[in-house]
Design a protein around this motif. Structure first.
Motif, PDB file in Angstrom:
ATOM      1  N   THR A  10       0.816  -1.225   0.000  1.00  0.00           N
ATOM      2  CA  THR A  10       0.000   0.000   0.000  1.00  0.00           C
ATOM      3  C   THR A  10       0.845   1.269   0.000  1.00  0.00           C
ATOM      4  O   THR A  10       0.313   2.364  -0.170  1.00  0.00           O
ATOM      5  CB  THR A  10      -0.939   0.027   1.222  1.00  0.00           C
ATOM      6  OG1 THR A  10      -0.157  -0.116   2.412  1.00  0.00           O
ATOM      7  CG2 THR A  10      -1.972  -1.091   1.141  1.00  0.00           C
ATOM      8  N   SER A  11       2.150   1.123   0.164  1.00  0.00           N
ATOM      9  CA  SER A  11       3.011   2.314   0.164  1.00  0.00           C
ATOM     10  C   SER A  11       3.524   2.657  -1.236  1.00  0.00           C
ATOM     11  O   SER A  11       4.184   3.685  -1.413  1.00  0.00           O
ATOM     12  CB  SER A  11       4.197   2.108   1.108  1.00  0.00           C
ATOM     13  OG  SER A  11       5.027   1.060   0.636  1.00  0.00           O
ATOM     14  N   ALA A  12       3.215   1.815  -2.223  1.00  0.00           N
ATOM     15  CA  ALA A  12       3.701   2.053  -3.584  1.00  0.00           C
ATOM     16  C   ALA A  12       2.852   3.124  -4.272  1.00  0.00           C
ATOM     17  O   ALA A  12       1.648   2.916  -4.474  1.00  0.00           O
ATOM     18  CB  ALA A  12       3.663   0.763  -4.396  1.00  0.00           C
ATOM     19  N   LEU A  15       0.555   2.156  -7.275  1.00  0.00           N
ATOM     20  CA  LEU A  15      -0.759   1.549  -7.044  1.00  0.00           C
ATOM     21  C   LEU A  15      -1.854   2.609  -7.153  1.00  0.00           C
ATOM     22  O   LEU A  15      -2.859   2.413  -7.829  1.00  0.00           O
ATOM     23  CB  LEU A  15      -0.787   0.890  -5.661  1.00  0.00           C
ATOM     24  CG  LEU A  15      -2.153   0.356  -5.205  1.00  0.00           C
ATOM     25  CD1 LEU A  15      -2.613  -0.787  -6.100  1.00  0.00           C
ATOM     26  CD2 LEU A  15      -2.071  -0.091  -3.752  1.00  0.00           C
ATOM     27  N   TYR A  16      -1.636   3.738  -6.513  1.00  0.00           N
ATOM     28  CA  TYR A  16      -2.644   4.803  -6.492  1.00  0.00           C
ATOM     29  C   TYR A  16      -2.728   5.527  -7.832  1.00  0.00           C
ATOM     30  O   TYR A  16      -3.804   5.944  -8.252  1.00  0.00           O
ATOM     31  CB  TYR A  16      -2.340   5.772  -5.350  1.00  0.00           C
ATOM     32  CG  TYR A  16      -2.325   5.048  -4.020  1.00  0.00           C
ATOM     33  CD1 TYR A  16      -3.510   4.639  -3.420  1.00  0.00           C
ATOM     34  CD2 TYR A  16      -1.118   4.717  -3.412  1.00  0.00           C
ATOM     35  CE1 TYR A  16      -3.503   3.937  -2.230  1.00  0.00           C
ATOM     36  CE2 TYR A  16      -1.103   4.018  -2.214  1.00  0.00           C
ATOM     37  CZ  TYR A  16      -2.296   3.619  -1.628  1.00  0.00           C
ATOM     38  OH  TYR A  16      -2.283   2.916  -0.461  1.00  0.00           O
ATOM     39  N   ILE A  17      -1.579   5.634  -8.505  1.00  0.00           N
ATOM     40  CA  ILE A  17      -1.582   6.238  -9.845  1.00  0.00           C
ATOM     41  C   ILE A  17      -2.391   5.359 -10.799  1.00  0.00           C
ATOM     42  O   ILE A  17      -3.184   5.851 -11.602  1.00  0.00           O
ATOM     43  CB  ILE A  17      -0.138   6.433 -10.359  1.00  0.00           C
ATOM     44  CG1 ILE A  17       0.571   7.504  -9.518  1.00  0.00           C
ATOM     45  CG2 ILE A  17      -0.133   6.818 -11.831  1.00  0.00           C
ATOM     46  CD1 ILE A  17       2.070   7.592  -9.764  1.00  0.00           C
ATOM     47  N   SER A  18      -2.205   4.043 -10.677  1.00  0.00           N
ATOM     48  CA  SER A  18      -2.965   3.111 -11.516  1.00  0.00           C
ATOM     49  C   SER A  18      -4.461   3.207 -11.221  1.00  0.00           C
ATOM     50  O   SER A  18      -5.288   3.291 -12.140  1.00  0.00           O
ATOM     51  CB  SER A  18      -2.478   1.681 -11.282  1.00  0.00           C
ATOM     52  OG  SER A  18      -3.266   0.765 -12.003  1.00  0.00           O
ATOM     53  N   TYR A  71      -1.042   0.274 -15.057  1.00  0.00           N
ATOM     54  CA  TYR A  71      -1.452  -0.942 -14.335  1.00  0.00           C
ATOM     55  C   TYR A  71      -0.288  -1.925 -14.274  1.00  0.00           C
ATOM     56  O   TYR A  71       0.010  -2.495 -13.221  1.00  0.00           O
ATOM     57  CB  TYR A  71      -2.675  -1.555 -15.021  1.00  0.00           C
ATOM     58  CG  TYR A  71      -3.101  -2.893 -14.479  1.00  0.00           C
ATOM     59  CD1 TYR A  71      -3.456  -3.053 -13.137  1.00  0.00           C
ATOM     60  CD2 TYR A  71      -3.179  -4.012 -15.303  1.00  0.00           C
ATOM     61  CE1 TYR A  71      -3.868  -4.286 -12.638  1.00  0.00           C
ATOM     62  CE2 TYR A  71      -3.598  -5.240 -14.820  1.00  0.00           C
ATOM     63  CZ  TYR A  71      -3.932  -5.375 -13.486  1.00  0.00           C
ATOM     64  OH  TYR A  71      -4.338  -6.593 -13.001  1.00  0.00           O
ATOM     65  N   GLN A  72       0.378  -2.115 -15.401  1.00  0.00           N
ATOM     66  CA  GLN A  72       1.527  -3.030 -15.432  1.00  0.00           C
ATOM     67  C   GLN A  72       2.633  -2.545 -14.490  1.00  0.00           C
ATOM     68  O   GLN A  72       3.214  -3.337 -13.744  1.00  0.00           O
ATOM     69  CB  GLN A  72       2.065  -3.153 -16.857  1.00  0.00           C
ATOM     70  CG  GLN A  72       3.193  -4.155 -16.982  1.00  0.00           C
ATOM     71  CD  GLN A  72       3.719  -4.258 -18.400  1.00  0.00           C
ATOM     72  OE1 GLN A  72       3.458  -3.413 -19.237  1.00  0.00           O
ATOM     73  NE2 GLN A  72       4.479  -5.303 -18.666  1.00  0.00           N
ATOM     74  N   CYS A  73       2.901  -1.247 -14.500  1.00  0.00           N
ATOM     75  CA  CYS A  73       3.910  -0.675 -13.592  1.00  0.00           C
ATOM     76  C   CYS A  73       3.519  -0.905 -12.137  1.00  0.00           C
ATOM     77  O   CYS A  73       4.367  -1.237 -11.299  1.00  0.00           O
ATOM     78  CB  CYS A  73       4.080   0.818 -13.849  1.00  0.00           C
ATOM     79  SG  CYS A  73       4.865   1.202 -15.428  1.00  0.00           S
ATOM     80  N   PRO A 160      -1.265 -10.775  -6.439  1.00  0.00           N
ATOM     81  CA  PRO A 160      -2.614 -10.737  -5.859  1.00  0.00           C
ATOM     82  C   PRO A 160      -3.223  -9.331  -5.846  1.00  0.00           C
ATOM     83  O   PRO A 160      -4.435  -9.173  -5.978  1.00  0.00           O
ATOM     84  CB  PRO A 160      -2.401 -11.258  -4.429  1.00  0.00           C
ATOM     85  CG  PRO A 160      -1.162 -12.080  -4.510  1.00  0.00           C
ATOM     86  CD  PRO A 160      -0.297 -11.425  -5.543  1.00  0.00           C
ATOM     87  N   ALA A 161      -2.375  -8.317  -5.687  1.00  0.00           N
ATOM     88  CA  ALA A 161      -2.882  -6.939  -5.710  1.00  0.00           C
ATOM     89  C   ALA A 161      -3.598  -6.651  -7.025  1.00  0.00           C
ATOM     90  O   ALA A 161      -4.566  -5.892  -7.063  1.00  0.00           O
ATOM     91  CB  ALA A 161      -1.733  -5.947  -5.502  1.00  0.00           C
TER      92      ALA A 161
END
Length: 198
Positions: A10-12, A15-18, A71-73, A160-161
């Motif tokens: 959750t710190s990446a 993830l939020y950009i995607s 999404y891939q990133c 899994p994310a």
């Protein structure tokens, strides 16, 4: 909570950009399309509903590619956890992706560029409802196919994310369809009423 932390980073920021890009696409296109239906902003800018629709198609397609890249990133920044045993780890995502792409590409072919990329909001209406494949199998094959491709990518990279992101995509598409479906039905219903009066 610890179990979730082991499969989702959750710190990446990726993830939020995607998630932001996934949210942006259907939201923006619905807002732009409804504005076009009511005010003809893009049609006036391009001097033709067809040119405006093609411009919007290029934007939607390009932003879709950007969304997929983000999404891939995001997946690559998430924990790697084997999800399927042995050969299924390759076979399932490949088959899921192929079927998803078949739904997306055949629905695009059946609808054409203007039918796929919101031409009805520009006043470019199809003469009849498309009822052949894949619409005789699914009501919304493009959204289902796209969701399948998200899931396939998550399984391929064993993240899994990615499956949680896929669930988010599915929910977002369901919300978008609650707005798109009735509005499109209203557009075609209005045309039918006009034809009856002529």
């Amino acid at each position: 909570m610890d179990a979730l932390a082991s499969v989702v980073n959750t710190s990446a920021p990726s993830l939020y950009i995607s998630l932001l890009s996934i949210t942006f696409n259907p939201t923006a296109w619905n807002i732009v399309a409804r504005n076009e239906y009511r005010k003809k902003t893009i049609t006036r800018a391009f001097g033709s509903p067809y040119h405006g629709c093609y411009f919007l198609a290029i934007l939607i397609f390009t932003f879709g590619l950007v969304r997929d890249h983000l999404y891939q990133c995001a997946l690559l920044d998430q924990p790697h956890v084997p999800l399927l045993p042995g050969p299924l780890a390759t076979l399932v995502p490949v088959l899921l992706f192929i079927v998803g792409q078949v739904f997306v590409l055949t629905s695009t072919y059946a609808l054409g560029i203007t039918g796929t990329f919101l031409g009805d909001y520009f006043g470019i209406l199809m003469s009849h409802r498309v009822e052949g494949f894949p619409f005789n199998v699914l009501r919304d094959p493009m959204y289902v196919g796209s969701t399948m491709c998200f899931a396939a990518t998550a399984l391929w990279y064993e993240r899994p994310a990615g499956l949680l992101i896929t669930l988010y995509v599915y929910i977002l598409y369901l919300i978008a369809l609650r707005y798109e479906g009735p509005f499109t039905d209203m557009i075609y219903s209005s045309r039918s009423e006009v034809k009856k009066e002529e």
